[in-house]
Each structure stands twice: as C-alpha cells, then as structure tokens.
Scaffold this motif. Structure first.
Motif, mmCIF file in Angstrom:
data_model
loop_
_atom_site.group_PDB
_atom_site.id
_atom_site.type_symbol
_atom_site.label_atom_id
_atom_site.label_comp_id
_atom_site.label_asym_id
_atom_site.label_seq_id
_atom_site.Cartn_x
_atom_site.Cartn_y
_atom_site.Cartn_z
ATOM 1 N N ARG A 50 0.873 -1.100 0.043
ATOM 2 C CA ARG A 50 -0.016 -0.051 -0.057
ATOM 3 C C ARG A 50 0.832 1.314 0.062
ATOM 4 N NH1 ARG A 50 -4.080 1.486 -2.633
ATOM 5 N NH2 ARG A 50 -5.265 -0.327 -1.760
ATOM 6 N N ASP A 53 2.033 1.652 -3.534
ATOM 7 C CA ASP A 53 1.204 1.907 -4.233
ATOM 8 C C ASP A 53 0.889 3.512 -4.143
ATOM 9 O OD1 ASP A 53 -1.020 1.354 -6.355
ATOM 10 O OD2 ASP A 53 -2.413 1.946 -4.699
ATOM 11 N N ASP A 57 1.039 6.013 -7.237
ATOM 12 C CA ASP A 57 -0.444 6.621 -7.663
ATOM 13 C C ASP A 57 -0.167 8.251 -7.370
ATOM 14 O OD1 ASP A 57 -1.383 4.220 -7.683
ATOM 15 O OD2 ASP A 57 -2.929 4.562 -6.395
HETATM 16 MN MN MN Z 1 -3.915 2.698 -5.924
#
Ligand code: MN
Ligand code: PS7
Ligand code: MN
Ligand code: MN
Ligand code: MN
Ligand code: MN
Length: 357
Positions: A50, A53, A57
C-alpha cells in the motif's frame, strides 16, 4: 485458530492495524480474520505494498523522485525510522509514519520476510517501468500483453507472494506453488476488474490503463470514450474489457479449490466474489463513464456470506453473475457472441466441478 489479540500487541503493531483499517477498502476485515500464523505477516505485506502504491499513484511526485523511490523501496523498508512526508495522496499518513511498519517487519519469521521483500523488489521495479509512461499521459499501455504485464507487476506478484506465504505456513496446498498460472489469474482477475471500474477516476488523474489494442477497436481517440455522443461505442469497449477479464474465471475457481484452511479460503474468495459482481455491475453501465461505481452494501454483505462457506457456494456466485452478464448482453455489441460463449463456458466449467445428477 485464534485471530487478533490486542492485549499482546505492541504499540507499533496496534498502529499498523490502525493503518490497515484506514487504507484498505475491502481487505482490512478479511485480513484480520486470518489464521494467527499469517495475520501479522499478511497485514505487513499489505501495508508495504500500500505504501508502494501510494507513491505510484501520487501524480504530484516528479518522476525524477518517484522512480528511485519505487526502485529502492525494498531497501527503504529496512531503514529504521524512515518516514516520507512529501505525498499528497489520501493514504499519505501511512508513509508519514512508515517507521512503525519497518519496526514490525523486523520481528516476523525470516521465511515470511524474504517473500515480502522479494515481491517488493519486483513490484517496485515494475511500477517504475510503467511510471515512465505517465509522462506521455495519453499514451498509456498499448498492447494486451503490455496491459497484462502491468497487471502482473501490481497484482500477479501479490498472488505469487501470498501463495508462497500460504505454502510456507502449510495453510495452502503445496501443489499451488507448481501452478503459477493459476496464481497469476487470481491477481489478473482482481486488477483487471479494478482497472475497468476505475476508468473515469484514473483518467481524471491522467492515467490510462485500458490497452490501445482494445479501445482502438471501438473509438478513434481515447477521449471519445467520455463523449456522450459515443456512449454506445464506449459501452462496447467496456464489454471488450470485461470479456478479456472473464477469461480468468476458471483458473480462479481452480486455484480456490486448493485452499486447505477456512480463514485462508475466505481471504482469497471474498475479493474474487466481489470482482465478478463488480464486472457484472460495470458491464453495459454508462455510469462507469461518468463516475466511480460500487456494488451496494447489501450485495457486498450477501457476497461475504456466500464466499465464506465453500467452493460450491463460491461457484454459485460465479454462476449467478455469469448469468446476469448473459442477460444484459446486447445483440448489437460486436462481442455479443464472444461474451455469450464465454459465460456459457464458465457455467459449463462449474457444471463439471459439481455435476447435477
Ligand atoms: Mn492505488
Ligand atoms: C490470493 C492468489 C498483501 C493482501 C490480493 C496494496 C488490489 C493497490 O485501489 O488502481 O484503485 O488505488 O492503484 C491472489 C494485498 C492482488 C497491492 C492491487 C490475489 C496487497 C491485489 C498493491 C492477489 C494489495 C490486487 C494497484 C497494488 O491498483 O488501486 C491470490 C495483500 C491480490 C496491494 C490489488 C492493487 C494495485 C494495488 P486503487 P490501483
Ligand atoms: Mn496504483
Ligand atoms: Mn487510484
Ligand atoms: Mn484503481
Ligand atoms: Mn481507486
């Protein structure tokens, strides 16, 4: 098989669980029901990915900073006290206090740690390869092979890591480790569904994950997908994407047949059930072109119940949604026949698993 026991948890571990509940939409609940042996390793695995990511992002981080952050994340996750304060993303608090994750990672069994680190190396490098494309925003991914390679990096690898954890903990059938294509399908199915659904949100962030090989069969320019005058073509494009995702169903069901322990079965089956329901929701749904759609709370509750029983009840879920897709299928869609055949194949496959006398 008892689960969480907050009275024995350190402050940093409690903080990790707080982050898990903050950052994960669907995984927090199922992860926390996991068998004690894998509860902490999989929670930390989740938080590491996470964190990665959140960097991937964040479109406010320049590529000159983002790429090295992604490529070095496997080293960063070993640096005591490391924190990152330059993210503007929703989940930035995780990166601002990432040191708690690092502290807890150092306490888990080396076998589990090695798997998490290995997947982080591969995912960070894969994300970095694709982040390079972000600068040519409107170019995104070209071929279906490119698209599947991206899905491999962000989800197929998660499947690989999880499967290795299941096998290492003896909670998964060791034969699963010999069937990497089943594992890959589990990840591809979830990630493709996320990409199909997030069409509008990703585009607003300047990203395009639908491969040109697919969208160019329906529209001349990517932007046309969002033009109300091209709605029929856009819906046919989504159908084409759904058809491609549906090819993974049989391998997903086959993979789930290899689960040996109930909490692990639930953990893998719930996201898969949510995914087929989401595919049915996005199929021929013009809202996908305008905003983020989500399955209702009621449907999610029913899916949770059905996906926490056994393979048969999960097959029933797949059959139900395959039938609903068939029902919504439109004869004017150029993939009408292909979709119809695909759904029939899924039903046939389930029939071979559970023949009706
Ligand atoms: Mn994402
Ligand atoms: C079970 C063999 C370690 C449990 C579970 C964080 C969700 C976030 O959400 O578009 O729209 O922002 O940026 C296979 C989960 C694949 C992955 C990928 C199943 C880690 C997860 C980091 C394999 C989940 C698929 C980015 C990358 O898309 O997302 C079995 C655990 C599984 C995390 C997911 C997500 C990728 C993602 P969003 P994005
Ligand atoms: Mn991402
Ligand atoms: Mn996003
Ligand atoms: Mn997404
Ligand atoms: Mn999203």
């Amino acid at each position: 098989v008892h689960r969480r026991d907050p009275s024995t948890e350190s402050e940093t571990l409690k903080e990790c669980f707080r982050f898990l509940n903050l950052t994960s939409r669907s995984f927090a609940a199922v992860i926390q029901e996991l068998n004690h042996e894998l509860l902490v390793p999989i929670s930390l695995f989740y938080l590491v990915l996470r964190g990665l990511d959140t960097i991937e992002d964040d479109m406010t981080i320049p590529l000159s900073k983002k790429v090295p952050l992604l490529r070095n994340f496997h080293n960063t996750m070993e640096v005591d006290g490391w924190q990152y304060h330059e993210s503007q993303e929703k989940d930035r608090e995780l990166l601002e206090k990432f040191d708690v994750v690092i502290t807890e990672l150092k306490k888990i069994k080396p076998t589990y740690y090695t798997i998490i680190k290995d997947i982080t190396i591969k995912m960070g490098n894969g994300m970095a390869d694709y982040a390079q494309n972000d600068e040519m925003i409107k170019n995104g991914v070209d071929t279906i092979d490119d698209y599947e390679l991206y899905c491999h990096y962000v989800a197929g690898l998660v499947g690989e890591g999880l499967t290795r954890l299941f096998v290492a903990s003896e909670l998964g059938n060791p034969k699963l480790a010999e069937r990497p294509s089943l594992t890959e399908s589990m990840g591809q199915f979830l990630q493709k569904t996320n990409i199909i659904r997030d069409l509008r949100e990703d585009w607003s962030d300047g990203r395009r994950w639908y491969p040109k090989e697919i969208w160019s069969r329906h529209v001349d320019k990517w932007e046309d997908l969002f033009d109300p005058n091209c709605e029929d073509k856009a819906l046919n494009c989504i159908s084409d994407m759904v058809l491609d995702a549906l090819k993974h169903c049989e391998e997903c069901l086959f993979y789930m047949a290899g689960m040996r322990e109930q909490s692990v079965f639930n953990f893998v089956a719930i996201p898969q059930g949510m995914a087929i329901a989401t595919l049915e929701l996005v199929f021929r749904n013009p809202d996908v072109l305008k905003r983020n759609v989500k399955i209702t709370k009621g449907d999610a509750c029913q899916l949770m119940t059905e996906c926490t029983q056994n393979l048969y009840t999960v097959c029933e879920v797949f059959r139900r949604y395959a039938r609903r897709i068939q029902k919504k299928n439109d004869p004017r869609d150029p993939n009408y026949l292909n979709i119809s055949v695909r759904c029939a194949k899924i039903e046939q496959f389930i029939e071979t698993l559970y023949p009706r006398q």
